[in-house]
Design a protein around this motif. Structure first.
Motif, PDB file in Angstrom:
ATOM      1  N   SER A   1       1.166  -1.136  -0.211  1.00  0.00           N
ATOM      2  CA  SER A   1      -0.084  -0.212  -0.488  1.00  0.00           C
ATOM      3  C   SER A   1       0.568   1.220  -0.102  1.00  0.00           C
ATOM      4  O   SER A   1       1.558   1.263   0.859  1.00  0.00           O
ATOM      5  N   ASP A   2       1.178   1.801  -1.370  1.00  0.00           N
ATOM      6  CA  ASP A   2       2.308   3.252  -1.454  1.00  0.00           C
ATOM      7  C   ASP A   2       0.931   3.965  -0.840  1.00  0.00           C
ATOM      8  O   ASP A   2      -0.223   4.431  -0.126  1.00  0.00           O
ATOM      9  N   SER A   3       1.662   5.223   0.104  1.00  0.00           N
ATOM     10  CA  SER A   3       1.390   6.022   1.613  1.00  0.00           C
ATOM     11  C   SER A   3       2.345   7.096   0.828  1.00  0.00           C
ATOM     12  O   SER A   3       3.059   7.496   0.756  1.00  0.00           O
ATOM     13  N   ILE A   4       2.112   8.408   1.758  1.00  0.00           N
ATOM     14  CA  ILE A   4       2.377   9.884   1.457  1.00  0.00           C
ATOM     15  C   ILE A   4       3.186  10.014   3.094  1.00  0.00           C
ATOM     16  O   ILE A   4       1.832  10.005   3.461  1.00  0.00           O
ATOM     17  N   ALA A   5       3.616  10.140   3.174  1.00  0.00           N
ATOM     18  CA  ALA A   5       3.574  11.449   4.901  1.00  0.00           C
ATOM     19  C   ALA A   5       3.975  12.786   4.316  1.00  0.00           C
ATOM     20  O   ALA A   5       4.769  13.249   4.215  1.00  0.00           O
ATOM     21  N   VAL A   6       3.635  13.312   5.568  1.00  0.00           N
ATOM     22  CA  VAL A   6       2.919  14.837   5.377  1.00  0.00           C
ATOM     23  C   VAL A   6       3.930  14.956   6.767  1.00  0.00           C
ATOM     24  O   VAL A   6       3.160  14.725   7.511  1.00  0.00           O
ATOM     25  N   ILE A   7       5.339  15.929   7.259  1.00  0.00           N
ATOM     26  CA  ILE A   7       5.855  16.376   8.433  1.00  0.00           C
ATOM     27  C   ILE A   7       4.969  16.972   8.244  1.00  0.00           C
ATOM     28  O   ILE A   7       4.995  18.693   7.245  1.00  0.00           O
ATOM     29  N   ILE A   8       4.359  18.057   9.203  1.00  0.00           N
ATOM     30  CA  ILE A   8       4.307  19.303   9.832  1.00  0.00           C
ATOM     31  C   ILE A   8       4.818  19.931  10.805  1.00  0.00           C
ATOM     32  O   ILE A   8       5.152  19.058  11.449  1.00  0.00           O
ATOM     33  N   GLY A   9       5.406  20.877  10.600  1.00  0.00           N
ATOM     34  CA  GLY A   9       6.263  21.966  10.959  1.00  0.00           C
ATOM     35  C   GLY A   9       6.271  23.608  11.007  1.00  0.00           C
ATOM     36  O   GLY A   9       6.233  23.547   9.969  1.00  0.00           O
ATOM     37  N   ARG A  10       5.649  23.814  12.206  1.00  0.00           N
ATOM     38  CA  ARG A  10       5.385  25.084  12.197  1.00  0.00           C
ATOM     39  C   ARG A  10       6.804  25.916  12.480  1.00  0.00           C
ATOM     40  O   ARG A  10       7.261  25.240  13.870  1.00  0.00           O
ATOM     41  N   ALA A  11       7.437  27.208  11.943  1.00  0.00           N
ATOM     42  CA  ALA A  11       8.516  28.264  12.560  1.00  0.00           C
ATOM     43  C   ALA A  11       8.190  28.357  14.348  1.00  0.00           C
ATOM     44  O   ALA A  11       9.051  28.871  15.094  1.00  0.00           O
ATOM     45  N   VAL A  30      13.614  18.262  12.386  1.00  0.00           N
ATOM     46  CA  VAL A  30      12.919  18.371  10.981  1.00  0.00           C
ATOM     47  C   VAL A  30      13.598  16.548  10.555  1.00  0.00           C
ATOM     48  O   VAL A  30      13.039  15.995   9.765  1.00  0.00           O
ATOM     49  N   ALA A  31      14.912  16.337  10.667  1.00  0.00           N
ATOM     50  CA  ALA A  31      15.267  15.861   9.658  1.00  0.00           C
ATOM     51  C   ALA A  31      14.983  14.383  10.421  1.00  0.00           C
ATOM     52  O   ALA A  31      14.927  13.047   9.491  1.00  0.00           O
ATOM     53  N   HIS A  32      14.980  14.329  11.136  1.00  0.00           N
ATOM     54  CA  HIS A  32      14.362  12.762  11.795  1.00  0.00           C
ATOM     55  C   HIS A  32      13.102  12.450  11.865  1.00  0.00           C
ATOM     56  O   HIS A  32      13.268  11.005  11.368  1.00  0.00           O
ATOM     57  N   ALA A  33      12.030  13.115  11.489  1.00  0.00           N
ATOM     58  CA  ALA A  33      11.533  12.913  11.282  1.00  0.00           C
ATOM     59  C   ALA A  33      11.205  12.273   9.381  1.00  0.00           C
ATOM     60  O   ALA A  33      10.848  11.572   9.464  1.00  0.00           O
ATOM     61  N   ILE A  34      12.038  12.884   8.921  1.00  0.00           N
ATOM     62  CA  ILE A  34      12.103  12.508   7.665  1.00  0.00           C
ATOM     63  C   ILE A  34      12.980  11.258   7.341  1.00  0.00           C
ATOM     64  O   ILE A  34      12.144  10.449   6.571  1.00  0.00           O
ATOM     65  N   GLY A  35      13.583  10.593   8.435  1.00  0.00           N
ATOM     66  CA  GLY A  35      14.317   9.721   8.266  1.00  0.00           C
ATOM     67  C   GLY A  35      13.457   8.406   8.403  1.00  0.00           C
ATOM     68  O   GLY A  35      13.487   7.620   8.111  1.00  0.00           O
ATOM     69  N   HIS A  36      12.703   8.950   9.810  1.00  0.00           N
ATOM     70  CA  HIS A  36      11.823   7.865   9.761  1.00  0.00           C
ATOM     71  C   HIS A  36      10.552   7.281   8.864  1.00  0.00           C
ATOM     72  O   HIS A  36      10.592   5.742   8.415  1.00  0.00           O
ATOM     73  N   ALA A  37      10.193   8.610   8.124  1.00  0.00           N
ATOM     74  CA  ALA A  37       9.298   7.888   7.010  1.00  0.00           C
ATOM     75  C   ALA A  37       9.684   7.658   5.728  1.00  0.00           C
ATOM     76  O   ALA A  37       9.551   6.459   5.596  1.00  0.00           O
ATOM     77  N   ARG A  38      11.474   8.180   5.803  1.00  0.00           N
ATOM     78  CA  ARG A  38      12.119   7.053   5.165  1.00  0.00           C
ATOM     79  C   ARG A  38      12.628   5.354   5.104  1.00  0.00           C
ATOM     80  O   ARG A  38      12.971   4.453   4.282  1.00  0.00           O
ATOM     81  N   SER A  39      12.527   5.163   6.465  1.00  0.00           N
ATOM     82  CA  SER A  39      12.357   3.824   6.667  1.00  0.00           C
ATOM     83  C   SER A  39      11.440   3.145   6.347  1.00  0.00           C
ATOM     84  O   SER A  39      11.505   1.813   7.195  1.00  0.00           O
ATOM     85  N   SER A  40      10.166   4.163   6.344  1.00  0.00           N
ATOM     86  CA  SER A  40       9.228   2.817   5.867  1.00  0.00           C
ATOM     87  C   SER A  40       9.521   2.073   4.858  1.00  0.00           C
ATOM     88  O   SER A  40       9.551   2.485   4.059  1.00  0.00           O
ATOM     89  N   GLN A  41       8.936   0.828   4.542  1.00  0.00           N
ATOM     90  CA  GLN A  41       8.706   0.894   3.856  1.00  0.00           C
ATOM     91  C   GLN A  41       7.379   0.522   2.356  1.00  0.00           C
ATOM     92  O   GLN A  41       7.647   0.617   1.549  1.00  0.00           O
ATOM     93  N   HIS A  42       6.218   1.394   2.824  1.00  0.00           N
ATOM     94  CA  HIS A  42       5.217   1.524   2.632  1.00  0.00           C
ATOM     95  C   HIS A  42       5.203   3.306   1.910  1.00  0.00           C
ATOM     96  O   HIS A  42       4.702   3.219   1.617  1.00  0.00           O
ATOM     97  N   VAL A  43       6.076   3.956   2.658  1.00  0.00           N
ATOM     98  CA  VAL A  43       6.213   5.193   1.912  1.00  0.00           C
ATOM     99  C   VAL A  43       6.343   5.581   1.138  1.00  0.00           C
ATOM    100  O   VAL A  43       8.022   5.215   1.390  1.00  0.00           O
ATOM    101  N   ARG A  96      -3.552   6.852  -1.481  1.00  0.00           N
ATOM    102  CA  ARG A  96      -5.258   6.765  -0.538  1.00  0.00           C
ATOM    103  C   ARG A  96      -4.384   7.343   0.976  1.00  0.00           C
ATOM    104  O   ARG A  96      -5.266   7.010   2.086  1.00  0.00           O
ATOM    105  N   ILE A  97      -3.302   6.497   1.482  1.00  0.00           N
ATOM    106  CA  ILE A  97      -2.895   6.346   3.143  1.00  0.00           C
ATOM    107  C   ILE A  97      -1.753   7.714   2.868  1.00  0.00           C
ATOM    108  O   ILE A  97      -1.166   7.792   2.338  1.00  0.00           O
ATOM    109  N   VAL A  98      -2.345   8.256   4.289  1.00  0.00           N
ATOM    110  CA  VAL A  98      -1.620   9.656   4.573  1.00  0.00           C
ATOM    111  C   VAL A  98      -1.248   9.276   6.110  1.00  0.00           C
ATOM    112  O   VAL A  98      -1.699   8.563   6.891  1.00  0.00           O
ATOM    113  N   VAL A  99       0.181   9.245   6.367  1.00  0.00           N
ATOM    114  CA  VAL A  99       0.929   9.728   7.433  1.00  0.00           C
ATOM    115  C   VAL A  99       1.069  10.983   8.037  1.00  0.00           C
ATOM    116  O   VAL A  99       1.796  11.530   7.172  1.00  0.00           O
TER     117      VAL A  99
END
Length: 166
Positions: A1-11, A30-43, A96-99
């Motif tokens: 299931s292909d997913s998109i990760a949306v990382i939210i961060g206000r200034a 923010v780079a830590h959250a990006i790394g978590h998303a990159r480590s996902s097999q689905h994202v 279809r799936i949003v993380v």
């Protein structure tokens, strides 16, 4: 299931200004959250939604797409839902799936994102949310699991921003 990760961060942040671009263990938060998303097999796609130039720069340095939010979606009254919907509409994202990941969480359990997506697909639920053990949390934000395994509020709550809690 292909997913998109949306990382939210206000200034802006009342508690810790600039937190989403501050260095934690040598990397911008923010780079830590990006790394978590990159480590996902689905994202399969990752985007950072922000109003902050430093956050955007840090995300772009990792090769991550950035959506700059308008001020109306970046102030103290901005909602997670508003920011995520703006990012998805801007991208025309077909996934279809949003993380949804918060930029200010530098540590997540290994495999958490994939376990959440697998659980979402297996159960047919409309959403899955991760929780942590109760610590120094406001009682209005506590939840419990009911007999059927659903998460329900411990207390009737309509406050979603820390700044609005009594």
């Amino acid at each position: 299931s292909d997913s998109i990760a949306v990382i939210i961060g206000r200034a802006g942040s009342k508690g810790l200004p600039g937190k989403n671009s501050r260095l934690v263990a040598g990397l911008p938060m923010v780079a830590h959250a990006i790394g978590h998303a990159r480590s996902s097999q689905h994202v399969k796609r990752i985007v950072v939604s922000t109003d902050g130039d430093e956050i955007a720069r840090a995300a772009r340095e990792t090769g991550t797409e950035v959506i700059m939010r308008p001020p109306i979606l970046a102030g103290d009254t901005a909602t997670v839902d508003g920011a995520v919907r703006h990012a998805l509409e801007t991208l025309g994202a077909p996934e279809r799936i949003v993380v949804v990941l918060y930029a200010n969480v530098p540590v997540r359990p290994v495999g958490l994102i994939d376990r959440a997506i697998d659980h979402l697909v297996e159960t047919g639920a409309d959403s899955v949310q991760s929780y942590e053990s109760v610590g120094k949390k406001h009682p209005w934000w506590m939840s419990r699991m009911d007999e059927s395994g659903r998460i329900v509020p411990w207390h009737r709550n309509d406050v979603y921003r820390r700044q609005d809690l009594p």
